[in-house]
Design a protein around this motif. Structure first.
Motif, PDB file in Angstrom:
ATOM      1  N   ARG A 207       0.832  -1.205   0.000  1.00 31.76           N
ATOM      2  CA  ARG A 207       0.000   0.000   0.000  1.00 31.76           C
ATOM      3  C   ARG A 207       0.870   1.260   0.000  1.00 31.76           C
ATOM      4  O   ARG A 207       0.536   2.264  -0.646  1.00 31.76           O
ATOM      5  CB  ARG A 207      -0.927   0.004   1.227  1.00 31.76           C
ATOM      6  N   LEU A 208       1.986   1.177   0.702  1.00 27.23           N
ATOM      7  CA  LEU A 208       2.925   2.304   0.718  1.00 27.23           C
ATOM      8  C   LEU A 208       3.488   2.537  -0.680  1.00 27.23           C
ATOM      9  O   LEU A 208       3.581   3.684  -1.144  1.00 27.23           O
ATOM     10  CB  LEU A 208       4.027   2.020   1.731  1.00 27.23           C
ATOM     11  N   LEU A 209       3.850   1.450  -1.366  1.00 24.03           N
ATOM     12  CA  LEU A 209       4.356   1.569  -2.734  1.00 24.03           C
ATOM     13  C   LEU A 209       3.296   2.161  -3.658  1.00 24.03           C
ATOM     14  O   LEU A 209       3.607   2.969  -4.543  1.00 24.03           O
ATOM     15  CB  LEU A 209       4.806   0.201  -3.246  1.00 24.03           C
ATOM     16  N   GLU A 210       2.054   1.752  -3.471  1.00 23.30           N
ATOM     17  CA  GLU A 210       0.961   2.315  -4.281  1.00 23.30           C
ATOM     18  C   GLU A 210       0.867   3.830  -4.083  1.00 23.30           C
ATOM     19  O   GLU A 210       0.731   4.586  -5.054  1.00 23.30           O
ATOM     20  CB  GLU A 210      -0.373   1.681  -3.859  1.00 23.30           C
ATOM     21  N   LEU A 211       0.949   4.251  -2.810  1.00 26.34           N
ATOM     22  CA  LEU A 211       0.843   5.682  -2.513  1.00 26.34           C
ATOM     23  C   LEU A 211       1.973   6.468  -3.160  1.00 26.34           C
ATOM     24  O   LEU A 211       1.793   7.632  -3.558  1.00 26.34           O
ATOM     25  CB  LEU A 211       0.857   5.903  -0.989  1.00 26.34           C
TER      26      LEU A 211
ATOM     27  N   TYR B 253      -7.822   0.368   6.813  1.00 27.12           N
ATOM     28  CA  TYR B 253      -6.871   0.679   7.878  1.00 27.12           C
ATOM     29  C   TYR B 253      -5.429   0.432   7.426  1.00 27.12           C
ATOM     30  O   TYR B 253      -4.494   1.083   7.914  1.00 27.12           O
ATOM     31  CB  TYR B 253      -7.196  -0.118   9.144  1.00 27.12           C
ATOM     32  N   ILE B 254      -5.227  -0.488   6.479  1.00 28.87           N
ATOM     33  CA  ILE B 254      -3.882  -0.756   5.955  1.00 28.87           C
ATOM     34  C   ILE B 254      -3.388   0.454   5.159  1.00 28.87           C
ATOM     35  O   ILE B 254      -2.222   0.869   5.283  1.00 28.87           O
ATOM     36  CB  ILE B 254      -3.878  -2.023   5.068  1.00 28.87           C
ATOM     37  N   ILE B 255      -4.290   1.044   4.378  1.00 27.74           N
ATOM     38  CA  ILE B 255      -3.929   2.254   3.623  1.00 27.74           C
ATOM     39  C   ILE B 255      -3.604   3.395   4.584  1.00 27.74           C
ATOM     40  O   ILE B 255      -2.643   4.148   4.370  1.00 27.74           O
ATOM     41  CB  ILE B 255      -5.081   2.653   2.669  1.00 27.74           C
ATOM     42  N   ASP B 256      -4.395   3.516   5.637  1.00 31.85           N
ATOM     43  CA  ASP B 256      -4.137   4.567   6.645  1.00 31.85           C
ATOM     44  C   ASP B 256      -2.766   4.399   7.281  1.00 31.85           C
ATOM     45  O   ASP B 256      -2.024   5.373   7.471  1.00 31.85           O
ATOM     46  CB  ASP B 256      -5.215   4.537   7.730  1.00 31.85           C
ATOM     47  N   LEU B 257      -2.401   3.148   7.609  1.00 29.46           N
ATOM     48  CA  LEU B 257      -1.092   2.890   8.212  1.00 29.46           C
ATOM     49  C   LEU B 257       0.032   3.227   7.239  1.00 29.46           C
ATOM     50  O   LEU B 257       1.056   3.812   7.629  1.00 29.46           O
ATOM     51  CB  LEU B 257      -0.996   1.421   8.658  1.00 29.46           C
ATOM     52  N   ALA B 258      -0.162   2.865   5.964  1.00 28.07           N
ATOM     53  CA  ALA B 258       0.854   3.165   4.948  1.00 28.07           C
ATOM     54  C   ALA B 258       1.019   4.679   4.783  1.00 28.07           C
ATOM     55  O   ALA B 258       2.145   5.192   4.676  1.00 28.07           O
ATOM     56  CB  ALA B 258       0.464   2.526   3.617  1.00 28.07           C
ATOM     57  N   ARG B 259      -0.095   5.385   4.806  1.00 32.90           N
ATOM     58  CA  ARG B 259      -0.057   6.844   4.667  1.00 32.90           C
ATOM     59  C   ARG B 259       0.684   7.480   5.862  1.00 32.90           C
ATOM     60  O   ARG B 259       1.475   8.412   5.691  1.00 32.90           O
ATOM     61  CB  ARG B 259      -1.483   7.386   4.557  1.00 32.90           C
ATOM     62  N   GLU B 260       0.437   6.969   7.060  1.00 31.33           N
ATOM     63  CA  GLU B 260       1.122   7.486   8.247  1.00 31.33           C
ATOM     64  C   GLU B 260       2.624   7.256   8.145  1.00 31.33           C
ATOM     65  O   GLU B 260       3.432   8.127   8.511  1.00 31.33           O
ATOM     66  CB  GLU B 260       0.579   6.799   9.509  1.00 31.33           C
TER      67      GLU B 260
ATOM     68  N   GLU C 221      13.902  -5.190   4.704  1.00 32.90           N
ATOM     69  CA  GLU C 221      14.087  -4.194   5.759  1.00 32.90           C
ATOM     70  C   GLU C 221      12.871  -3.278   5.850  1.00 32.90           C
ATOM     71  O   GLU C 221      12.391  -2.948   6.950  1.00 32.90           O
ATOM     72  CB  GLU C 221      15.348  -3.373   5.478  1.00 32.90           C
ATOM     73  N   ALA C 222      12.368  -2.856   4.687  1.00 32.42           N
ATOM     74  CA  ALA C 222      11.198  -1.967   4.661  1.00 32.42           C
ATOM     75  C   ALA C 222       9.966  -2.673   5.230  1.00 32.42           C
ATOM     76  O   ALA C 222       9.173  -2.079   5.976  1.00 32.42           O
ATOM     77  CB  ALA C 222      10.929  -1.512   3.234  1.00 32.42           C
ATOM     78  N   GLN C 223       9.808  -3.954   4.898  1.00 29.64           N
ATOM     79  CA  GLN C 223       8.664  -4.700   5.392  1.00 29.64           C
ATOM     80  C   GLN C 223       8.732  -4.905   6.910  1.00 29.64           C
ATOM     81  O   GLN C 223       7.707  -4.900   7.593  1.00 29.64           O
ATOM     82  CB  GLN C 223       8.550  -6.045   4.674  1.00 29.64           C
ATOM     83  N   ASP C 224       9.942  -5.050   7.447  1.00 26.48           N
ATOM     84  CA  ASP C 224      10.102  -5.153   8.905  1.00 26.48           C
ATOM     85  C   ASP C 224       9.653  -3.858   9.582  1.00 26.48           C
ATOM     86  O   ASP C 224       8.985  -3.881  10.625  1.00 26.48           O
ATOM     87  CB  ASP C 224      11.555  -5.450   9.272  1.00 26.48           C
ATOM     88  N   ILE C 225      10.018  -2.733   8.986  1.00 25.81           N
ATOM     89  CA  ILE C 225       9.605  -1.432   9.532  1.00 25.81           C
ATOM     90  C   ILE C 225       8.085  -1.313   9.474  1.00 25.81           C
ATOM     91  O   ILE C 225       7.439  -0.864  10.437  1.00 25.81           O
ATOM     92  CB  ILE C 225      10.279  -0.282   8.758  1.00 25.81           C
ATOM     93  N   CYS C 226       7.523  -1.733   8.342  1.00 24.85           N
ATOM     94  CA  CYS C 226       6.063  -1.695   8.194  1.00 24.85           C
ATOM     95  C   CYS C 226       5.378  -2.598   9.228  1.00 24.85           C
ATOM     96  O   CYS C 226       4.358  -2.215   9.829  1.00 24.85           O
ATOM     97  CB  CYS C 226       5.655  -2.140   6.785  1.00 24.85           C
ATOM     98  N   TYR C 227       5.951  -3.774   9.419  1.00 16.80           N
ATOM     99  CA  TYR C 227       5.380  -4.717  10.386  1.00 16.80           C
ATOM    100  C   TYR C 227       5.426  -4.148  11.795  1.00 16.80           C
ATOM    101  O   TYR C 227       4.429  -4.161  12.530  1.00 16.80           O
ATOM    102  CB  TYR C 227       6.137  -6.049  10.304  1.00 16.80           C
TER     103      TYR C 227
END
Length: 551
Positions: A179-183, A199-206, A222-228
């Motif tokens: 979702r972050l990549l989409e944004l 809510y996943i889009i909201d988290l990616a936006r934050e 590494e990016a996915q760990d940060i997202c998690y």
């Protein structure tokens, strides 16, 4: 409780004089039909043979001796082959009002548990999304169960097991990442079974706001760990807030990840192998659960080296018992029913009795609006959150509805019905009983009528069938709480409250209180209704529901 204890004491003394002991299968309970009295007992049929007597002959003798032993019994009849049907005098039931008003919120509560340590683990939803209405039902069941157990002198600890390790959490990180990549308008490869909710889009936006576009340039792992990490913390914070708003307390938040990191799972597996309860086969580690009644042995570590949920669960329960709990109660969704035999086997492998683990199953909730079912799917992002439902109908209505049926029964939750202030709405029906009594006392105060003090003289005026029905039913409250605690069934209290409210509403329409024929009768009825209000408020508190004075 008092009626049963009193009658058993009388019968026990009479039997002792005859040289007989109390039989294990003897029962004392209210008959299904009120015409057979207040209590029915099968004692004569179970002891006649040992005393060399005919059952009915012995029953008739016991009936005479009971009446001689206690003038508080108005009638003892023999029915059928030797049942004793006992009717108490009104004065016996009138004492219930005194008991309730003296004990207040302590009425019905006694030291059933004798301080036994019980852990109740409930909700324990993966922190991959907001709590939905199904989680809410489990939360209401677990929290109310803990309240009831504490009221009955159990030492209770409530716990939430955070499933923060394993595939679902990795999938959360991947879902936020895409979702972050989409944004950021980057190329996206969608993972299988990913979480699609808003809510996943909201988290990616934050995350974009906090970390900037540089996050997209990091290596994907590494990016996915940060997202998690960010997503899990944010969702878990939301879960904690939703539960607090729902009047649910978890004293302990236990991380699965911490269990693995501390080596507890490996130590548990090593212990099982050392005791010959686990073995290696086909490159995987297995536990011999069949020797404890399971239908097949279970994998602990896959051939890939990955630990199974079962392995972590065994280590987790070993940790629970190591903390000194006599009984561990797990509240699971009904879809986990097949998991019970293997966990019972695991508990035995840990050296505990199978009954040291109690599993309560919570069935699905069919959320409806005006008779139409609302589709729900966490992964697809189509669900009504617990917070949204509570915002619409209120915490009181939501909790009471979740507890209005046995937890392993399906529940239809109609949002429109629950919002109605009508006698068809179960929570309104019960709360209105309390509010109705409060309104009566407010009117009495306006007229300068103070709450009366209990006296035998006043209470003797409570002698109508409706008076006696209310007093008999209030006297059962301690037994109701004991049953709810022993069977881990909060709905028993809910059922009782609806029946008590029904008796109150019927009484209110049949017998004027402030307009009673004379002052003494008015005061007696005020005492009765005050006692009812105490019991209703006590029961609602154990369900986590407010008792409003006005509605």
């Amino acid at each position: 409780m008092r009626a049963l204890t009193h009658l058993r004491g009388l019968l026990g003394s009479i039997l002792e004089k005859k040289g007989a002991e109390w039989p294990e299968k003897a029962t004392i309970e209210p008959p299904k039909d009120k015409k057979f009295g207040d209590m029915a007992c099968n004692i004569a049929m179970l002891t006649a043979g040992k005393l060399g007597r005919k059952p009915r002959e012995l029953a008739e003798e016991l009936a005479r001796e009971l009446l001689e032993a206690d003038p508080g019994l108005s009638k003892v009849e023999v029915a059928g082959p030797g049942f004793l049907n006992v009717t108490f005098a009104p004065s016996f039931w009138q004492q219930t009002v005194e008991e309730v008003l003296e004990a207040r919120q302590c009425f019905g509560k006694f030291n059933l548990g004798r301080g036994a340590k019980v852990q109740v683990e409930f909700v324990s939803a993966n922190p991959t999304g907001p709590l939905h209405i199904g989680h809410g039902r489990g939360a209401a069941v677990g929290d109310s169960m803990a309240r009831i157990l504490r009221a009955m002198d159990y030492e209770v600890s409530t716990e939430y097991y955070i499933n923060d390790a394993g595939r679902q959490m990795r999938l959360l990180g991947e879902s936020i990442w895409v979702r972050l990549l989409e944004l950021l308008e980057k190329p996206v490869a969608y993972p299988e079974d990913w979480y699609k909710g808003e809510y996943i889009i909201d988290l990616a936006r934050e995350l974009v706001t906090l970390k900037g576009k540089a996050l997209a340039d990091l290596p994907p792992a590494e990016a996915q760990d940060i997202c998690y990490e960010y997503g899990m913390k944010s969702i878990l914070d939301g879960i904690k807030k939703d539960l607090a708003d729902f009047r649910v307390e978890h004293q302990v938040w236990f991380s699965e990840k911490s269990l693995v990191a501390a080596g507890a799972v490996e130590r548990t597996l090593a212990d099982l192998k050392a005791r010959g309860l686990a073995y290696d086969k086909d490159g995987a580690a297995w536990m011999g659960t069949t020797q404890f009644g399971d239908d097949k042995d279970r994998v602990l570590r896959k051939s890939t080296g990955e630990l199974t949920y079962f392995a972590s669960d065994i280590a987790y329960h070993a940790d629970k018992y190591a903390r000194g709990f006599n009984t561990v109660v797990d509240i699971w969704g009904a879809d986990h029913h097949g998991y019970i035999p293997r966990m019972k086997a695991a508990v035995q492998a840990l050296g505990r009795a199978p009954e040291d683990l109690k599993v309560i199953l919570v069935q699905l909730v069919n959320l409806m609006r005006g008779g139409e079912q609302i589709a729900m799917s966490t992964r697809a992002g189509q669900f009504e959150t617990l917070a949204d439902v509570c915002a619409e109908v209120g915490v009181d209505a939501a909790r009471f509805m979740f507890l209005s049926r046995k937890s392993d029964s399906h529940l239809d939750f109609d949002l429109e019905l629950v919002k109605q202030q009508s006698m068809d709405n179960p929570v309104y029906y019960v709360q209105y009983a309390f509010a109705r009594i409060c309104s009566l006392f407010a009117k009495a105060a306006e007229r300068g009528v103070a709450k009366p003090a209990p006296s035998r003289e006043l209470l003797a005026r409570l002698d109508t069938p409706e008076d006696l029905d209310l007093m008999r039913f209030m006297e059962q409250y301690p037994d109701i709480l004991a049953s709810a605690a022993l069977t881990l069934s909060p709905h028993v209290v809910s059922f009782y409250l609806r029946d008590l409210a029904g008796l109150l509403h019927r009484y209110y329409t049949m017998h004027p209180v402030l307009a009673a024929p004379d002052e003494a009768l008015m005061r007696a009825r005020m005492l009765l209704l005050e006692a009812v209000s105490v019991v209703v408020a006590s029961g609602l508190e154990l369900l986590g529901v407010n008792a409003p004075e006005k509605m």
